[in-house]
Design a protein around this motif. Structure first.
Motif, short mmCIF file in Angstrom:
data_model
loop_
_atom_site.label_atom_id
_atom_site.label_comp_id
_atom_site.label_asym_id
_atom_site.label_seq_id
_atom_site.Cartn_x
_atom_site.Cartn_y
_atom_site.Cartn_z
N THR A 66 33.07 38.24 31.88
CA THR A 66 34.04 39.40 31.47
C THR A 66 35.01 39.88 32.71
O THR A 66 35.96 40.56 32.16
N GLY A 67 34.79 39.14 33.85
CA GLY A 67 35.64 39.64 34.99
C GLY A 67 34.86 40.78 35.80
O GLY A 67 35.28 41.13 36.71
N ASP A 125 26.61 42.41 22.10
CA ASP A 125 27.65 43.10 22.30
C ASP A 125 28.52 42.94 23.44
O ASP A 125 29.25 43.45 23.84
N SER A 126 28.24 41.70 23.95
CA SER A 126 29.07 41.34 25.17
C SER A 126 30.58 41.15 24.71
O SER A 126 31.16 40.67 23.84
N ALA A 127 31.20 41.86 25.72
CA ALA A 127 32.85 41.85 25.64
C ALA A 127 33.34 40.37 25.76
O ALA A 127 34.38 40.04 25.31
N ALA A 128 32.55 39.59 26.50
CA ALA A 128 32.84 38.28 26.59
C ALA A 128 33.03 37.58 25.01
O ALA A 128 33.96 36.83 24.98
N ALA A 143 29.75 46.17 34.17
CA ALA A 143 30.52 44.95 34.27
C ALA A 143 30.73 44.18 32.96
O ALA A 143 31.90 43.26 33.11
N LYS A 144 30.01 44.61 31.93
CA LYS A 144 30.57 43.93 30.64
C LYS A 144 31.91 44.28 30.25
O LYS A 144 32.65 43.32 29.47
N HIS A 145 32.25 45.35 30.53
CA HIS A 145 33.64 45.87 30.26
C HIS A 145 34.59 45.80 31.28
O HIS A 145 35.78 46.24 31.38
#
Length: 342
Positions: free
Chosen positions: A167-168, A108-111, A238-240
């Motif tokens: 993800t930044g 489910d990584s936003a990356a 951090a993922k988001h």
């Protein structure tokens, strides 16, 4: 004897997928066990007499299913592109199979979503099928032409610049003895980040103990659980794209490493920063306004870090602060500079 069971990390699940899909020769390099499960506790593989049997491969689409979909769509002579689309997509073929090498990244990584979304503008004037594949971008376990052929592409049109997914977002974990100054410096860092317009969440050790880890004690297993929970929550932030600032004692090296892995699996390599507030024990005792060290010395507090329970000083700290020489503001700004956000 009951079968031994172990939970696989995301890189290990990717290795299992490559093995199941026949993408690499030899077996998957997995830890010794009879049964293997994914992050949700689902049984994904078993080992009997040394032979590995894969029951299911969560998340990943098999090359066979992708080839079948290309056939159903009637796409012939499909060209593959690996990774993000090129800056100028005008030269891409009319039909593209976009293979995203994202092994080791959480499902489910936003990356991954960000990388897939980069293909949306390209798909407006050409046919594009986006498929995440269990291969590492920077060190591919399968040669790109072989990977493209396995998934049904007639040729390899190109490879985007391989780069770790990110993800930044960031997670900063302060570690140190009780009274070292972790919470105070963390709070000042949060102020500086907010002043810079960043989205920040503070996970202070005492507040986490009250809410997220209510009911846990101070035995090693409970301390480990507490820090891993902090790592998981920080990774979600951090993922988001947010910044999590955490200030537990985190006395054990292995558990701090687990927290780092939990964050970087979700937000990408380099998204975790370990800050050691290296205030010596004698200085922490001298600052002790609550008298906790004195009580621990008298045996009134069991398993007190630095007195009756060990503190394993970090050998992998990204930033080390000596609060005898640095003020709170100087310490916080040193961390901000390391993050590249100052």
């Amino acid at each position: 004897m009951a079968p031994t069971r172990t939970r696989l990390t995301h890189p290990q699940l990717a290795a299992l997928a490559r093995h199941a899909f026949g993408l690499t020769a030899g077996g998957a390099a997995l830890p010794g066990a009879d049964e293997y499960e994914d992050a949700e506790g689902v049984l994904v593989a078993t080992r009997t007499d040394g032979a590995l049997a894969v029951r299911e491969v969560p998340r990943w689409r098999s090359p066979e299913s992708v080839r079948a979909e290309l056939e159903r769509r009637g796409w012939a002579g499909v060209a593959a592109w690996v990774g993000a689309p090129p800056p100028d997509a005008a030269g891409l073929p009319a039909v593209v199979l976009a293979l995203l090498p994202v092994a080791g990244t959480a499902p489910d990584s936003a990356a991954i979503s960000t990388l897939a979304a980069a293909w949306a503008p390209v798909a407006r004037d050409r046919a594009v099928l986006v498929v995440p594949v269990p291969v590492t971008a920077t060190a591919p376990e399968v040669a790109w032409p072989e990977l493209a052929a396995a998934y049904g592409a007639a040729e390899l049109a190109g490879v985007g610049t391989p780069a770790p997914l990110a993800t930044g977002g960031r997670a900063v974990l302060f570690t140190g003895l009780s009274g070292a100054g972790k919470s105070t410096i963390a709070a000042r860092l949060v102020e500086l980040l907010l002043e810079a317009g960043r989205t920040v969440t503070l996970l202070d050790g005492d507040e986490v103990r009250t809410h997220l880890s209510a009911g846990l004690g101070f035995a090693k297993a409970d301390r480990d659980t507490n820090v891993r929970r902090i790592g998981w929550v920080a990774g979600q932030i951090a993922k988001h794209g947010g910044i999590a600032v955490c200030a537990p004692i985190a006395p054990y090296a292995a558990t701090r490493a687990d927290a780092r892995a939990l964050v970087e699996e979700q937000a990408g390599p380099g998204s975790f920063t370990l800050v050691h507030v290296a205030t010596p024990l004698a200085e922490c005792e001298a600052r002790d306004r609550k008298g906790l060290y004195a009580k621990a010395r008298r045996g009134e507090i069991a398993e007190f870090t630095g007195i009756s329970d060990p503190y394993e000083e970090p050998t992998d700290a990204d930033v080390t602060l000596d609060t005898r020489a640095l003020s709170v503001d100087e310490s916080a700004r040193a961390v901000l500079t390391h993050l590249g956000l100052g």
